[in-house]
Design an enzyme around this catalytic site. Structure first.
Site, PDB file in Angstrom:
ATOM      1  N   GLY A 183       4.793 -10.834  -5.441  1.00  0.00           N
ATOM      2  CA  GLY A 183       4.141  -9.709  -6.087  1.00  0.00           C
ATOM      3  C   GLY A 183       4.967  -9.059  -7.173  1.00  0.00           C
ATOM      4  N   ILE A 184       4.965  -7.736  -7.181  1.00  0.00           N
ATOM      5  CA  ILE A 184       5.654  -6.967  -8.208  1.00  0.00           C
ATOM      6  C   ILE A 184       7.157  -7.209  -8.164  1.00  0.00           C
ATOM      7  CG2 ILE A 184       6.174  -4.625  -8.997  1.00  0.00           C
ATOM      8  CD1 ILE A 184       3.372  -3.857  -7.937  1.00  0.00           C
ATOM      9  N   GLY A 185       7.729  -7.335  -6.961  1.00  0.00           N
ATOM     10  CA  GLY A 185       9.163  -7.557  -6.844  1.00  0.00           C
ATOM     11  C   GLY A 185       9.606  -8.837  -7.513  1.00  0.00           C
TER      12      GLY A 185
ATOM     13  N   SER B 258       2.405   4.728  -5.631  1.00  0.00           N
ATOM     14  CA  SER B 258       1.030   4.236  -5.762  1.00  0.00           C
ATOM     15  C   SER B 258       0.119   5.357  -6.239  1.00  0.00           C
ATOM     16  CB  SER B 258       0.543   3.718  -4.404  1.00  0.00           C
ATOM     17  OG  SER B 258      -0.837   3.436  -4.425  1.00  0.00           O
TER      18      SER B 258
ATOM     19  N   TYR C 201      -0.598   4.321   4.699  1.00  0.00           N
ATOM     20  CA  TYR C 201      -0.054   3.850   3.418  1.00  0.00           C
ATOM     21  C   TYR C 201      -0.028   4.992   2.399  1.00  0.00           C
ATOM     22  CZ  TYR C 201       0.570   1.032  -0.800  1.00  0.00           C
ATOM     23  OH  TYR C 201       1.042   0.515  -1.989  1.00  0.00           O
TER      24      TYR C 201
END
Length: 330
Positions: free
Chosen positions: A13-15, A171, A193
């Site tokens: 993902g983003i990482g 987020s 979350y």
């Protein structure tokens, strides 16, 4: 001197996209991937070295949902490095997610469709669970494990000669209404979350208050709506196939629909080029993508009260004292 950069949750993902972009920006950075799965970390490292053979990429095992793992990783990092310039706090989970399909379908045909699909407000709930440390899993993974990591790495992060920067992945789903100081682990709710990401915003504000004078700064980013394994797990695959055309259309009207991990990492890469002292502690930096695909960053003031942030910070310190004492006694 070559900057030392540590990224948690770097294998997907983003990482993963962030690590690729960091080396494109500066192949001379000393990049440390802090990951739960060493097998996946090794595969990510191989991909990075294939594109940048001379890059300095090291691995450390870190599971932020286990305080024992956090303490071991922090000790290993301190043995390897004399300082840390950037710490990207990116690892996170959103387990056992349930979607309110009635709200989703009705919302698609209402004036709130864009807001609903941008923030997931009213759409998503999670069934949380307890970790081996006796903590709520989402709270520990998304926030508290990272908090303990920061505390353990203070000797590498606090330096008056050269500033260091913490960069939290927050987020648009970070909502004040989902968070309570009386239940900051969100053990009684269904939006763990959202609560954990709002807690991230609070922690960042408090850390600036306590550590700026020691050369350590903290910022928060929002990657926008990004399609990753975390996102795809929310809905069945056939539903995503039905939604994707709608998402691409909405992208022309909503700049936070970054959609790809590469685009979502824009704010993180942008922060790497800023002077930490110049950043506003109360701002969240959003990755944005224009209808023509151009990436840029916008800042937006967080819905955070500094007094609440300080109270929460003190609660984190109390929890830290309690759990570390328990670990030392075992």
């Amino acid at each position: 001197m070559q900057p030392v950069v540590l990224v948690t949750g770097a294998t997907s993902g983003i990482g993963s996209a962030l690590c690729k972009r960091l080396l494109r920006e500066d192949a001379g950075v000393r990049l440390c991937l802090a990951c739960r799965s060493m097998q996946k970390a090794a595969a990510t490292k191989a991909v990075l070295l294939a594109a940048h053979p001379a890059a300095q990429v090291t691995l450390v095992r870190l599971d932020v949902s286990s305080l024992e793992s956090v303490l071991r990783a922090a000790s290993e990092i301190q043995r390897r490095f004399q300082r840390l310039d950037y710490l990207f706090l990116n690892a996170g989970i959103m387990p056992n997610t349930h979607v309110n399909f009635k709200a989703l379908i009705s919302g698609l045909f209402s004036g709130k469709a864009v807001h609903m699909l941008s923030t997931a407000e009213g759409l998503i709930t999670q069934e949380d669970f307890i970790t081996a440390d006796g903590l709520q899993a989402v709270f520990e993974t998304n926030l508290f494990g990272h908090f303990i990591l920061i505390r353990q790495l203070e000797p590498l992060l606090c330096c008056l000669e050269k500033s260091s920067l913490l960069i939290w992945t927050s987020s648009s789903n970070a909502r004040k209404s989902a968070f309570s100081l009386m239940d900051y682990q969100h053990s009684k709710g269904k939006e763990s979350y959202s609560s954990s990401k709002y807690a991230t915003d609070l922690a960042s504000v408090a850390l600036n208050k306590h550590f700026n004078k020691q050369g350590l700064y903290s910022s928060v980013v929002c990657p926008g709506l990004v399609m990753t394994n975390l996102t795809y797990g929310i809905l069945p695959s056939f539903f995503w196939k039905l939604l994707m055309p709608i998402l691409w259309i909405i992208r022309f009207f909503t700049k936070t629909y970054t959609l790809t991990p590469y685009n979502g990492a824009e704010a993180q890469v942008w922060l790497l080029k800023q002077k930490p002292e110049s950043l506003d502690a109360l701002m969240k930096y959003h990755s944005c993508t224009s209808p023509m695909g151009k990436n840029y960053v916008e800042s937006q003031k967080m819905d955070v009260e500094e007094e609440t942030a300080e109270i929460f910070y003190q609660k984190l310190l109390e929890l830290e004292k309690h759990v570390l004492a328990r670990l030392n006694a075992s």
